[in-house]
Design a protein around this motif. Sequence first.
Motif, PDB file in Angstrom:
ATOM      1  N   LEU A  13     -12.646  15.017  -5.982  1.00 40.67           N
ATOM      2  CA  LEU A  13     -12.707  13.919  -6.936  1.00 40.67           C
ATOM      3  C   LEU A  13     -11.390  13.154  -7.003  1.00 40.67           C
ATOM      4  N   LEU A  14     -10.277  13.878  -7.029  1.00 40.06           N
ATOM      5  CA  LEU A  14      -8.970  13.230  -7.051  1.00 40.06           C
ATOM      6  C   LEU A  14      -8.743  12.401  -5.798  1.00 40.06           C
ATOM      7  N   PHE A  15      -9.164  12.915  -4.657  1.00 39.46           N
ATOM      8  CA  PHE A  15      -8.995  12.172  -3.407  1.00 39.46           C
ATOM      9  C   PHE A  15      -9.833  10.897  -3.409  1.00 39.46           C
ATOM     10  N   LEU A  16     -11.083  10.993  -3.843  1.00 41.36           N
ATOM     11  CA  LEU A  16     -11.943   9.816  -3.868  1.00 41.36           C
ATOM     12  C   LEU A  16     -11.440   8.761  -4.851  1.00 41.36           C
ATOM     13  N   VAL A  17     -11.001   9.191  -6.026  1.00 42.38           N
ATOM     14  CA  VAL A  17     -10.484   8.255  -7.025  1.00 42.38           C
ATOM     15  C   VAL A  17      -9.189   7.614  -6.534  1.00 42.38           C
ATOM     16  N   SER A  18      -8.305   8.400  -5.955  1.00 44.07           N
ATOM     17  CA  SER A  18      -7.031   7.868  -5.467  1.00 44.07           C
ATOM     18  C   SER A  18      -7.242   6.917  -4.294  1.00 44.07           C
ATOM     19  N   LEU A  19      -8.125   7.270  -3.390  1.00 47.26           N
ATOM     20  CA  LEU A  19      -8.377   6.403  -2.252  1.00 47.26           C
ATOM     21  C   LEU A  19      -9.019   5.088  -2.691  1.00 47.26           C
ATOM     22  N   THR A  20      -9.966   5.169  -3.612  1.00 41.07           N
ATOM     23  CA  THR A  20     -10.585   3.953  -4.140  1.00 41.07           C
ATOM     24  C   THR A  20      -9.555   3.094  -4.875  1.00 41.07           C
ATOM     25  N   GLY A  21      -8.707   3.741  -5.680  1.00 40.60           N
ATOM     26  CA  GLY A  21      -7.651   3.017  -6.381  1.00 40.60           C
ATOM     27  C   GLY A  21      -6.661   2.386  -5.435  1.00 40.60           C
ATOM     28  N   TYR A  22      -6.316   3.088  -4.364  1.00 39.63           N
ATOM     29  CA  TYR A  22      -5.367   2.543  -3.388  1.00 39.63           C
ATOM     30  C   TYR A  22      -5.941   1.302  -2.702  1.00 39.63           C
ATOM     31  N   ILE A  23      -7.198   1.365  -2.345  1.00 37.35           N
ATOM     32  CA  ILE A  23      -7.833   0.200  -1.716  1.00 37.35           C
ATOM     33  C   ILE A  23      -7.889  -0.961  -2.703  1.00 37.35           C
ATOM     34  N   PHE A  24      -8.216  -0.676  -3.958  1.00 41.49           N
ATOM     35  CA  PHE A  24      -8.253  -1.712  -4.983  1.00 41.49           C
ATOM     36  C   PHE A  24      -6.880  -2.356  -5.161  1.00 41.49           C
ATOM     37  N   VAL A  25      -5.839  -1.532  -5.208  1.00 40.48           N
ATOM     38  CA  VAL A  25      -4.469  -2.048  -5.368  1.00 40.48           C
ATOM     39  C   VAL A  25      -4.083  -2.914  -4.182  1.00 40.48           C
ATOM     40  N   ARG A  26      -4.394  -2.467  -2.976  1.00 38.49           N
ATOM     41  CA  ARG A  26      -4.039  -3.235  -1.784  1.00 38.49           C
ATOM     42  C   ARG A  26      -4.758  -4.578  -1.725  1.00 38.49           C
ATOM     43  N   ILE A  27      -5.973  -4.638  -2.268  1.00 38.30           N
ATOM     44  CA  ILE A  27      -6.746  -5.881  -2.205  1.00 38.30           C
ATOM     45  C   ILE A  27      -6.447  -6.794  -3.387  1.00 38.30           C
ATOM     46  N   HIS A  48      10.480  -8.702  -9.506  1.00 33.55           N
ATOM     47  CA  HIS A  48       9.385  -9.618  -9.812  1.00 33.55           C
ATOM     48  C   HIS A  48       8.270  -8.805 -10.479  1.00 33.55           C
ATOM     49  N   PRO A  49       7.776  -9.211 -11.654  1.00 37.19           N
ATOM     50  CA  PRO A  49       6.812  -8.382 -12.394  1.00 37.19           C
ATOM     51  C   PRO A  49       5.533  -8.064 -11.617  1.00 37.19           C
ATOM     52  N   GLY A  50       4.986  -9.031 -10.922  1.00 33.22           N
ATOM     53  CA  GLY A  50       3.765  -8.784 -10.161  1.00 33.22           C
ATOM     54  C   GLY A  50       3.986  -7.851  -8.994  1.00 33.22           C
ATOM     55  N   TYR A  51       5.093  -8.047  -8.294  1.00 35.37           N
ATOM     56  CA  TYR A  51       5.395  -7.209  -7.140  1.00 35.37           C
ATOM     57  C   TYR A  51       5.773  -5.797  -7.574  1.00 35.37           C
ATOM     58  N   ALA A  52       6.485  -5.669  -8.685  1.00 37.60           N
ATOM     59  CA  ALA A  52       6.854  -4.345  -9.193  1.00 37.60           C
ATOM     60  C   ALA A  52       5.607  -3.570  -9.612  1.00 37.60           C
ATOM     61  N   ARG A  53       4.651  -4.246 -10.251  1.00 34.97           N
ATOM     62  CA  ARG A  53       3.397  -3.586 -10.639  1.00 34.97           C
ATOM     63  C   ARG A  53       2.622  -3.154  -9.398  1.00 34.97           C
ATOM     64  N   TYR A  54       2.589  -4.001  -8.392  1.00 36.08           N
ATOM     65  CA  TYR A  54       1.918  -3.669  -7.137  1.00 36.08           C
ATOM     66  C   TYR A  54       2.549  -2.439  -6.488  1.00 36.08           C
ATOM     67  N   LEU A  55       3.868  -2.417  -6.394  1.00 36.00           N
ATOM     68  CA  LEU A  55       4.556  -1.277  -5.782  1.00 36.00           C
ATOM     69  C   LEU A  55       4.328   0.009  -6.563  1.00 36.00           C
ATOM     70  N   ARG A  56       4.395  -0.061  -7.904  1.00 30.08           N
ATOM     71  CA  ARG A  56       4.216   1.121  -8.734  1.00 30.08           C
ATOM     72  C   ARG A  56       2.820   1.707  -8.551  1.00 30.08           C
ATOM     73  N   TRP A  57       1.784   0.880  -8.652  1.00 28.55           N
ATOM     74  CA  TRP A  57       0.420   1.381  -8.520  1.00 28.55           C
ATOM     75  C   TRP A  57       0.110   1.812  -7.091  1.00 28.55           C
ATOM     76  N   SER A  58       0.721   1.169  -6.130  1.00 29.51           N
ATOM     77  CA  SER A  58       0.532   1.583  -4.745  1.00 29.51           C
ATOM     78  C   SER A  58       1.098   2.980  -4.522  1.00 29.51           C
ATOM     79  N   ARG A  59       2.274   3.224  -5.051  1.00 32.49           N
ATOM     80  CA  ARG A  59       2.887   4.560  -4.919  1.00 32.49           C
ATOM     81  C   ARG A  59       2.093   5.624  -5.665  1.00 32.49           C
ATOM     82  N   ILE A  60       1.635   5.304  -6.879  1.00 34.97           N
ATOM     83  CA  ILE A  60       0.880   6.273  -7.687  1.00 34.97           C
ATOM     84  C   ILE A  60      -0.410   6.669  -6.980  1.00 34.97           C
ATOM     85  N   THR A  61      -1.166   5.692  -6.506  1.00 40.44           N
ATOM     86  CA  THR A  61      -2.443   6.003  -5.875  1.00 40.44           C
ATOM     87  C   THR A  61      -2.259   6.706  -4.540  1.00 40.44           C
ATOM     88  N   PHE A  62      -1.243   6.318  -3.777  1.00 43.61           N
ATOM     89  CA  PHE A  62      -0.998   6.990  -2.502  1.00 43.61           C
ATOM     90  C   PHE A  62      -0.546   8.430  -2.719  1.00 43.61           C
TER      91      PHE A  62
END
Length: 78
Positions: A13-27, A48-62
């Motif tokens: 479940l953690l893998f599926l949620v993280s992978l789905t979240g990572y794809i969502f963040v990347r898109i 930059h606020p948008g880029y910092a949010r992108y990097l943070r969520w990308s790292r969390i989901t990965f």
Amino acid sequence: MPMDIVLYIVACLLFLVSLTGYIFVRIRLRPRDDSDLDDYYHEFEEEHPGYARYLRWSRITFTGAVIAAMLLLLTRVF
């Protein structure tokens, strides 16, 4: 229920949620070409606020996907 089965279910479940979240963040959270990110100097673009949010969520989901993959490996080995 044996502990292996519970750990396997949680890891899947953690893998599926993280992978789905990572794809969502990347898109969806990736800065677009029309953003004002080009106005920032390259050393300060992490501020930059948008880029910092992108990097943070990308790292969390990965990280979540990596931890889940390690748990799946551990449940398979032991």
